[in-house]
Scaffold this active site. Sequence first.
Site, short mmCIF file in Angstrom:
data_model
loop_
_atom_site.label_atom_id
_atom_site.label_comp_id
_atom_site.label_asym_id
_atom_site.label_seq_id
_atom_site.Cartn_x
_atom_site.Cartn_y
_atom_site.Cartn_z
N HIS A 227 0.95 -1.01 0.24
CA HIS A 227 0.46 0.48 -0.12
C HIS A 227 0.55 1.08 -0.32
O HIS A 227 1.64 1.73 -0.95
CB HIS A 227 -0.86 -0.22 1.06
CG HIS A 227 -2.08 1.18 1.61
ND1 HIS A 227 -2.30 1.57 -0.13
CD2 HIS A 227 -3.01 1.38 2.23
CE1 HIS A 227 -3.61 2.78 0.19
NE2 HIS A 227 -3.59 2.45 1.71
N HIS A 268 -2.56 0.35 -11.86
CA HIS A 268 -3.49 0.60 -10.65
C HIS A 268 -4.99 -0.91 -11.50
O HIS A 268 -5.17 -1.50 -12.07
CB HIS A 268 -3.60 1.97 -11.52
CG HIS A 268 -4.41 2.82 -10.24
ND1 HIS A 268 -6.13 2.43 -9.96
CD2 HIS A 268 -4.34 3.14 -9.44
CE1 HIS A 268 -6.05 2.97 -8.88
NE2 HIS A 268 -4.91 3.63 -8.93
N ASP A 323 2.82 6.44 -7.77
CA ASP A 323 4.16 5.93 -7.33
C ASP A 323 5.82 6.46 -7.75
O ASP A 323 6.49 6.12 -7.55
CB ASP A 323 3.88 4.82 -6.18
CG ASP A 323 2.70 4.80 -5.75
OD1 ASP A 323 2.92 5.83 -4.84
OD2 ASP A 323 2.48 3.90 -5.15
#
Length: 389
Positions: A227, A268, A323
């Site tokens: 996460h 994703h 990210d």
Amino acid sequence: MSDRPVIEFTITEKQLDTGLRGYPVGTCWTSGVDPQRGVSYVGYPIAEIAHLPPEDVIYLLFHKHLPSADEAAAFRRDLQQRAEVDPAVYASLKGLPPGAHPMEMLCVGIQLLGMTAKTGDYKEDALNLVARIPSVLAAIFRIREGWGDPIESDPALDYVANFVHMLGMPSGDLEKLTTLLRTFYVLHMDHGGGNLSTFTGKAVASGLADLYQSLASAMNGLAGPRHGRANQDCLEFVRQVNTDDEALVERWVRERIAEGGLIFGFGHAVLREEDPRAQVQIAVGERIAPDNREFRIVKTLRKVVPPILKENPKIANPYPNVDLVSGSLLNAVGFTDPEYYTTLFGWARIAGIGAQIVDERLAFRNGKGVAIYRPKYVPVNQPTQTLSP
């Protein structure tokens, strides 16, 4: 806010033990994630509001509309008036084991804020936590790095600039750091209602745990490598690539895939296009760190990797996510220790999760609040047994 979608959904055996992925369990007033358009806050696409002052976006999540000039000024004053932290919080943080991870310290810091200044009102406590967590997070950096005592807040500064001031980082480009963190904060504030940390915080609050207990639980969920730690892993991945030559990067990526290795920063759970948050951060990087080595590698990966991943028909989204970029940019402006990256993510997400908890506890079901979370689990492989006489 009262309109409810009509959803028909059948659970099949194949969907059991899949982490509730894609299963609708509630509604969310603060944000949503569209497979094509990406994240939006209260209906505003993230790219349109990414460069607004963070205080205005905090206001948006809690009040469900952007503030007027007068409302924005009043909200800034309100946050500043809430910002004082009990010195006992800092004293307790100093007493933590020296090897504590920054996320462990953040979770403890949230609980300490609850112990020292809890009101019992979800909205008051949520806004108090938003106002005070920059001081606590800056103190965690200073204590853990040995930079000295906490630095007093400066109410003349805006929300993010004040955090950078209290951080007192002895190296790095503080002006560029402030510019990056303003955008970073907005991009990471919220992400729908079903991600692990948000769902965890709301589930804990549904048992009428207080706001601080709920947010500490949420941050523990965020701390995991699947996460919130993804930005840290992405920077380590970029460093392993170690070149921005397109041909060499393509060869390296293909070899890694052939060996069964992971390609970090792509894909994703919901999105089927490139993450708009990644696009925003690429644009920020072009302004503040165009010649940084890791940022150049990120741009090469962005170009080279999607066509390779598209060769696998099982991959639904071969595009960069947020990210891929964030860790490299944080490193470029002076945050060279990736262990802190998830705490910065958590700092931002506290506002979004806090706003969602306030909604679920005080507004949903005509003010009764969401019922305690209690999903059903199906018992299997449990034959009937009896005790021997």
